[in-house]
Design a protein around this motif. Structure first.
Motif, PDB file in Angstrom:
ATOM      1  N   UNK A 150       2.369   1.284  -0.564  1.00 28.55           N
ATOM      2  CA  UNK A 150       1.119   0.567  -0.329  1.00 28.55           C
ATOM      3  C   UNK A 150       0.039   1.505   0.201  1.00 28.55           C
ATOM      4  N   UNK A 151       0.375   2.295   1.238  1.00 26.65           N
ATOM      5  CA  UNK A 151      -0.594   3.249   1.795  1.00 26.65           C
ATOM      6  C   UNK A 151      -1.004   4.298   0.760  1.00 26.65           C
ATOM      7  N   UNK A 152      -0.031   4.751  -0.004  1.00 29.45           N
ATOM      8  CA  UNK A 152      -0.340   5.785  -1.002  1.00 29.45           C
ATOM      9  C   UNK A 152      -1.305   5.243  -2.056  1.00 29.45           C
ATOM     10  N   UNK A 153      -1.013   4.069  -2.589  1.00 31.07           N
ATOM     11  CA  UNK A 153      -1.832   3.526  -3.673  1.00 31.07           C
ATOM     12  C   UNK A 153      -3.216   3.092  -3.198  1.00 31.07           C
ATOM     13  N   UNK A 154      -3.295   2.559  -1.989  1.00 31.03           N
ATOM     14  CA  UNK A 154      -4.578   2.011  -1.514  1.00 31.03           C
ATOM     15  C   UNK A 154      -5.504   3.082  -0.944  1.00 31.03           C
ATOM     16  N   UNK A 155      -4.922   4.080  -0.259  1.00 36.45           N
ATOM     17  CA  UNK A 155      -5.765   5.024   0.477  1.00 36.45           C
ATOM     18  C   UNK A 155      -5.607   6.479   0.027  1.00 36.45           C
ATOM     19  N   UNK A 156      -4.365   6.945  -0.018  1.00 34.24           N
ATOM     20  CA  UNK A 156      -4.147   8.379  -0.222  1.00 34.24           C
ATOM     21  C   UNK A 156      -4.504   8.804  -1.640  1.00 34.24           C
ATOM     22  N   UNK A 157      -3.996   8.092  -2.626  1.00 29.90           N
ATOM     23  CA  UNK A 157      -4.251   8.494  -4.025  1.00 29.90           C
ATOM     24  C   UNK A 157      -5.742   8.472  -4.367  1.00 29.90           C
ATOM     25  N   UNK A 158      -6.472   7.401  -4.045  1.00 33.06           N
ATOM     26  CA  UNK A 158      -7.908   7.437  -4.366  1.00 33.06           C
ATOM     27  C   UNK A 158      -8.664   8.551  -3.637  1.00 33.06           C
ATOM     28  N   UNK A 159      -8.301   8.799  -2.363  1.00 32.82           N
ATOM     29  CA  UNK A 159      -8.992   9.846  -1.599  1.00 32.82           C
ATOM     30  C   UNK A 159      -8.696  11.225  -2.176  1.00 32.82           C
ATOM     31  N   UNK A 160      -7.417  11.478  -2.466  1.00 30.96           N
ATOM     32  CA  UNK A 160      -7.056  12.787  -3.021  1.00 30.96           C
ATOM     33  C   UNK A 160      -7.612  12.975  -4.428  1.00 30.96           C
ATOM     34  N   UNK A 161      -7.677  11.913  -5.211  1.00 30.58           N
ATOM     35  CA  UNK A 161      -8.232  12.022  -6.566  1.00 30.58           C
ATOM     36  C   UNK A 161      -9.711  12.374  -6.537  1.00 30.58           C
ATOM     37  N   UNK A 162     -10.452  11.771  -5.608  1.00 32.19           N
ATOM     38  CA  UNK A 162     -11.886  12.057  -5.544  1.00 32.19           C
ATOM     39  C   UNK A 162     -12.182  13.431  -4.952  1.00 32.19           C
TER      40      UNK A 162
END
Length: 197
Positions: A85-97
């Motif tokens: 949940x944390x990865x999909x909601x916060x970490x992945x979008x932040x790291x992708x951008x």
């Protein structure tokens, strides 16, 4: 006591348990398990990094260690799926951008660290070479002085010993001023008179 319990529970449930199931995922080559445990390890790495600072500033907070244990349990639970949940909601979008900027920073840091390593390596070799040359030159000077002092000491010892062991006629020859004794006057007259005869 609470700190020690929190430490061991985090070690067992936060590190060893996920490590064993990560091993099982690698062994079974199940892609879903791969993804699940990779998300967990990314979140756990971020949690460990943040924990380094929060332990300094928030350790006085009531129920701080209990909250940490509960957070690790929430990350691991198959019901809450906290890490995914944390990865999909916060970490992945932040790291992708921010991925391009992070990659550029890492490349620059790698280049700078390599340049710094080469620079300090060269300086270290120069310092070591200079120190070796200085030590060799000082050592050679000290060695020659030491040998000279030994030889002078040995000569004076030999001179002192020779006066007692060598016959006096030999010591007269070795003395510097009386190496060639002058003939006496009566001896020269004796040779002169014999020459006249």
């Amino acid at each position: 006591l609470l700190f020690i319990c929190g430490f061991f529970s985090r070690l067992i449930f936060g590190t060893l348990y996920p490590a064993y199931y990560s091993y099982k995922a690698v062994k079974s080559k199940d892609i879903k398990e791969y993804v699940k445990w990779m998300m967990y390890w990314i979140i756990f790495a971020l949690f460990t990094t943040a924990e380094t600072f929060t332990d300094i500033f928030l350790c006085w907070f009531p129920f701080y260690y209990e909250l940490k244990i509960a957070f690790v349990a929430w990350l691991l639970s198959p019901y809450t799926k906290g890490s995914s949940l944390l990865y999909r909601k916060f970490v992945h979008p932040t790291l992708s951008s921010k991925e391009k900027e992070i990659d550029d920073c890492l490349i620059q840091a790698k280049d700078r660290s390599y340049d710094a390593l080469v620079h300090f390596g060269k300086r270290g070799l120069n310092v070591a070479a200079t120190a070796a040359v200085m030590a060799a030159s000082k050592g050679q000077g000290a060695l020659s002085e030491r040998l000279r002092s030994f030889s002078m000491q040995d000569l004076s010892t030999i001179r002192g010993d020779s006066s007692s062991t060598v016959p006096p006629s030999v010591t007269v020859r070795t003395s510097s001023k009386q190496s060639h004794p002058k003939p006496s006057r009566s001896a020269s007259e004796g040779t002169g008179s014999s020459g006249k005869c």
